[in-house]
Design a protein around this motif. Structure first.
Motif, PDB file in Angstrom:
ATOM      1  N   PRO A 167       0.995 -32.164 -10.953  1.00  0.00           N
ATOM      2  CA  PRO A 167       1.900 -31.119 -11.471  1.00  0.00           C
ATOM      3  C   PRO A 167       3.034 -30.850 -10.490  1.00  0.00           C
ATOM      4  O   PRO A 167       2.938 -31.197  -9.303  1.00  0.00           O
ATOM      5  CB  PRO A 167       0.975 -29.907 -11.596  1.00  0.00           C
ATOM      6  CG  PRO A 167      -0.085 -30.131 -10.570  1.00  0.00           C
ATOM      7  CD  PRO A 167      -0.303 -31.613 -10.544  1.00  0.00           C
ATOM      8  N   PRO A 168       4.133 -30.248 -10.942  1.00  0.00           N
ATOM      9  CA  PRO A 168       5.244 -29.914 -10.049  1.00  0.00           C
ATOM     10  C   PRO A 168       4.764 -29.042  -8.885  1.00  0.00           C
ATOM     11  O   PRO A 168       3.943 -28.143  -9.071  1.00  0.00           O
ATOM     12  CB  PRO A 168       6.206 -29.136 -10.958  1.00  0.00           C
ATOM     13  CG  PRO A 168       5.877 -29.596 -12.338  1.00  0.00           C
ATOM     14  CD  PRO A 168       4.399 -29.859 -12.347  1.00  0.00           C
ATOM     15  N   GLY A 169       5.280 -29.338  -7.695  1.00  0.00           N
ATOM     16  CA  GLY A 169       4.924 -28.550  -6.526  1.00  0.00           C
ATOM     17  C   GLY A 169       3.697 -29.030  -5.784  1.00  0.00           C
ATOM     18  O   GLY A 169       3.400 -28.545  -4.693  1.00  0.00           O
ATOM     19  N   ALA A 170       2.968 -30.004  -6.356  1.00  0.00           N
ATOM     20  CA  ALA A 170       1.788 -30.523  -5.673  1.00  0.00           C
ATOM     21  C   ALA A 170       2.208 -31.369  -4.473  1.00  0.00           C
ATOM     22  O   ALA A 170       3.242 -32.047  -4.513  1.00  0.00           O
ATOM     23  CB  ALA A 170       0.950 -31.360  -6.631  1.00  0.00           C
ATOM     24  N   LYS A 191      -2.810 -31.516  -2.614  1.00  0.00           N
ATOM     25  CA  LYS A 191      -2.884 -30.057  -2.524  1.00  0.00           C
ATOM     26  C   LYS A 191      -2.139 -29.458  -3.710  1.00  0.00           C
ATOM     27  O   LYS A 191      -0.940 -29.656  -3.863  1.00  0.00           O
ATOM     28  CB  LYS A 191      -2.286 -29.552  -1.220  1.00  0.00           C
ATOM     29  CG  LYS A 191      -2.506 -28.048  -1.019  1.00  0.00           C
ATOM     30  CD  LYS A 191      -1.919 -27.566   0.287  1.00  0.00           C
ATOM     31  CE  LYS A 191      -2.215 -26.084   0.510  1.00  0.00           C
ATOM     32  NZ  LYS A 191      -1.550 -25.557   1.722  1.00  0.00           N
ATOM     33  N   ILE A 192      -2.896 -28.750  -4.539  1.00  0.00           N
ATOM     34  CA  ILE A 192      -2.334 -28.046  -5.686  1.00  0.00           C
ATOM     35  C   ILE A 192      -2.538 -26.565  -5.435  1.00  0.00           C
ATOM     36  O   ILE A 192      -3.673 -26.088  -5.384  1.00  0.00           O
ATOM     37  CB  ILE A 192      -3.014 -28.486  -6.996  1.00  0.00           C
ATOM     38  CG1 ILE A 192      -2.851 -29.993  -7.194  1.00  0.00           C
ATOM     39  CG2 ILE A 192      -2.455 -27.716  -8.178  1.00  0.00           C
ATOM     40  CD1 ILE A 192      -3.626 -30.542  -8.372  1.00  0.00           C
TER      41      ILE A 192
END
Length: 233
Positions: A167-170, A191-192
């Motif tokens: 996902p975005p930002g991971a 890292k999510i």
């Protein structure tokens, strides 16, 4: 001999159902008590029914992966190389006892990456299969608070699909490890949010698997990921 239902945990089943999983994952009865909750990630479930409609429906049952894991992994009623070789690598010994098999599979989770049944042993998963599988795996890892994952298979398409499924930002950190024969294990940390997941890709243990050498790689990974989270802010 203990009752089969005492080997696995059904605590997370409602979450698995909500996630739309085709098969319920194996969650060992000691998984929730483990500080380093570990997923062992296989690849596919195949249609081995040979045209037998009843057998095919049995494979498609929600609990079929668990039943198969009991018969192959715990009871060893069938000699499945992918489970037997993984246990050998885990303990770094050729002959793994019944007690040791129970110890192993009761402390980990097991599921397959590909979320649909392969038509035959000849069919191979496609890129979309891997992407769909990783999205589900990441959801499940969050649901069961997994901290680490050992993945069967070093295929480039499988590894690339993980990056595409994030996902975005991971965040993704990659670390290549020393080669084992002609294969090089890969370690990734995802890292999510504030939740890290350490992932080790190994050669698929179904065939041509140097369990003694891969066992050293696995043991180092398990030791390094049992002490502290991989990310520190």
């Amino acid at each position: 001999m203990q009752d089969d239902s005492t080997y696995f945990d059904t605590h997370f089943d409602a979450g698995f159902e909500a996630a739309g999983m085709a098969w319920l994952p194996w969650i060992g009865s000691g998984f929730r008590a483990s500080a380093s909750r570990t997923i062992v990630l296989g690849e596919s479930i195949y249609d081995y029914s040979n045209g037998d409609a009843a057998k095919r429906q049995a494979i498609l049952q929600k609990d079929s992966l668990r039943r198969r894991h009991l018969s192959h992994g715990i009871h060893e009623q069938y000699k499945s190389r992918y489970l037997r070789n993984f246990a050998r690598a885990f303990f770094i010994k050729r002959k793994v006892s019944r007690t040791e098999r129970e110890l192993l599979w009761q402390q980990v989770a097991y599921l397959n990456l590909v979320p649909r049944m392969m038509a035959s042993l000849r069919e191979r998963p496609g890129e979309q299969d891997y992407r769909d599988g990783w999205k589900i795996l990441l959801t499940i890892a969050g649901l069961i608070a997994a901290r680490r994952c050992i993945v069967y298979g070093l295929e480039g398409a499988k590894i690339a699909a993980l990056s595409a499924a994030l996902p975005p930002g991971a965040l993704l950190v990659e670390r290549r490890l020393p080669a084992v024969g002609r294969n090089r294990p890969l370690r990734l940390t995802v890292k999510i949010g504030d939740r890290p997941l350490d992932i080790l890709f190994i050669r698929h243990p179904s065939a041509f698997f140097r369990w003694d050498e891969w066992g050293v790689v696995m043991r180092q990974f398990l030791a390094e990921t049992s002490a502290a989270p991989a990310f520190k802010d």
